[in-house]
Design an enzyme around this catalytic site. Sequence first.
Site, PDB file in Angstrom:
ATOM      1  N   CYS A 151       0.795  -1.236   0.000  1.00  0.00           N
ATOM      2  CA  CYS A 151       0.000   0.000   0.000  1.00  0.00           C
ATOM      3  C   CYS A 151       0.827   1.285   0.000  1.00  0.00           C
ATOM      4  O   CYS A 151       0.558   2.200  -0.789  1.00  0.00           O
ATOM      5  CB  CYS A 151      -0.944  -0.003   1.193  1.00  0.00           C
ATOM      6  SG  CYS A 151      -2.178  -1.318   1.131  1.00  0.00           S
ATOM      7  N   ARG A 186      15.294   2.262   3.060  1.00  0.00           N
ATOM      8  CA  ARG A 186      15.381   0.986   2.334  1.00  0.00           C
ATOM      9  C   ARG A 186      14.802  -0.147   3.191  1.00  0.00           C
ATOM     10  O   ARG A 186      15.320  -1.257   3.211  1.00  0.00           O
ATOM     11  CB  ARG A 186      16.819   0.693   1.895  1.00  0.00           C
ATOM     12  CG  ARG A 186      16.859  -0.342   0.766  1.00  0.00           C
ATOM     13  CD  ARG A 186      18.120  -0.309  -0.087  1.00  0.00           C
ATOM     14  NE  ARG A 186      19.332  -0.508   0.649  1.00  0.00           N
ATOM     15  CZ  ARG A 186      20.325   0.384   0.740  1.00  0.00           C
ATOM     16  NH1 ARG A 186      20.202   1.551   0.132  1.00  0.00           N
ATOM     17  NH2 ARG A 186      21.403   0.124   1.435  1.00  0.00           N
ATOM     18  N   SER A 187      13.730   0.150   3.900  1.00  0.00           N
ATOM     19  CA  SER A 187      13.073  -0.892   4.681  1.00  0.00           C
ATOM     20  C   SER A 187      12.466  -1.919   3.732  1.00  0.00           C
ATOM     21  O   SER A 187      12.146  -1.622   2.577  1.00  0.00           O
ATOM     22  CB  SER A 187      11.976  -0.292   5.553  1.00  0.00           C
ATOM     23  OG  SER A 187      10.896   0.152   4.759  1.00  0.00           O
ATOM     24  N   ASP A 209      20.173   4.405   2.647  1.00  0.00           N
ATOM     25  CA  ASP A 209      19.897   4.195   4.068  1.00  0.00           C
ATOM     26  C   ASP A 209      21.215   4.313   4.828  1.00  0.00           C
ATOM     27  O   ASP A 209      22.244   4.702   4.253  1.00  0.00           O
ATOM     28  CB  ASP A 209      19.167   2.877   4.333  1.00  0.00           C
ATOM     29  CG  ASP A 209      20.063   1.651   4.243  1.00  0.00           C
ATOM     30  OD1 ASP A 209      21.233   1.781   3.806  1.00  0.00           O
ATOM     31  OD2 ASP A 209      19.602   0.560   4.619  1.00  0.00           O
ATOM     32  N   ILE A 210      21.198   3.983   6.112  1.00  0.00           N
ATOM     33  CA  ILE A 210      22.390   4.204   6.929  1.00  0.00           C
ATOM     34  C   ILE A 210      23.555   3.324   6.507  1.00  0.00           C
ATOM     35  O   ILE A 210      24.705   3.604   6.861  1.00  0.00           O
ATOM     36  CB  ILE A 210      22.087   3.998   8.426  1.00  0.00           C
ATOM     37  CG1 ILE A 210      21.538   2.579   8.677  1.00  0.00           C
ATOM     38  CG2 ILE A 210      21.102   5.039   8.926  1.00  0.00           C
ATOM     39  CD1 ILE A 210      21.375   2.246  10.147  1.00  0.00           C
TER      40      ILE A 210
END
Length: 333
Positions: A151, A186-187, A209-210
């Site tokens: 979603c 970037r989950s 991301d980190i």
Amino acid sequence: MAAPDPAPATCKVVLSKNIVNGLLSEVQEGVKTLEKPPHLVGFLANNDPAALMYAQWTQKTCEENGFRYTLRETSRDEIEEAILSANTDPDVDGIIVYYPIFNNRQDQYLQQIVDVQKDVEGLSHRYIFNMYQNIRFLDPETKRQKCILPCTPLANIKILEYLNIYNTILPYGNRLFGHTICVVNRSEVVGRPLAALLANDGACVYSVDITGVQKFTRGEGIKKRRHEVVDLEGKELKDVAPLCDVVITGVPGDKYKFDTSLLREGAVCVNFSSEKNFGPDVKEKASIFVPSIGKVTIAVLLRNLLRLIQNRRMDDVKPAAATERPGTLEANS
């Protein structure tokens, strides 16, 4: 002597409530084709106030648009059995689970036990596999059953479509060709799927991301069928953000602020975090700024539910057809 008129604002702030109206009108058209209101069941097995708020927003939007919504609060020990029971309940058309529950691999397991025919979030293995492989139908030969997309990534895409970032002159599937997009997150739930979807539609995407920067593309000239990922060793946000005409952020921490000095002039900026990733100075560089997307995410959830119902039907009534406007991700051509 009269003072000169102030210079016109160069940044247009677009609120999600303005974007969502068109989506919900399409949803309402789809509901009219059904014999009974679609029934969405939400499972809450945590004490996260943000999850409860999301559930309440979802219930309100469902009820305003002709859907039924039931929130089932349960314990972590009972959530698995509750999902399995809903899978076999003919009164339940769609299932949403509010994560995190265990905040480990057990959450991934729960995502896989939701029936693919009721997985309104598109998190089951089959949907995730097809998304990364750029397979857009569950039945690629007959092309009757379209895949469900997660979603929040899909909500970001619907926003880019609304902003005309998608170029409808180009062939379906290539409509982001020529765009360079930065996604700061970037989950596995949002950031990586979003980067993959954008790259599969033809964009060059820098995923940050980190741990560093990755580049998602369909190769030179977007000649490959699906995206590929390359690690950019030694690169940081400051190296890639100035190259991008679209910047999308979703960092959950309240202390994070995107450094707007890195923006190229006229960039389009979208924030999908519940926190404010951009400060007020974003309006000095951006041409368009979307500060939040929550309402769009819920509208996409309802669209996904109509898609699930359509996929299960074998007659000519297609409740999701109203959402397939020319030029959209869901359109056939």
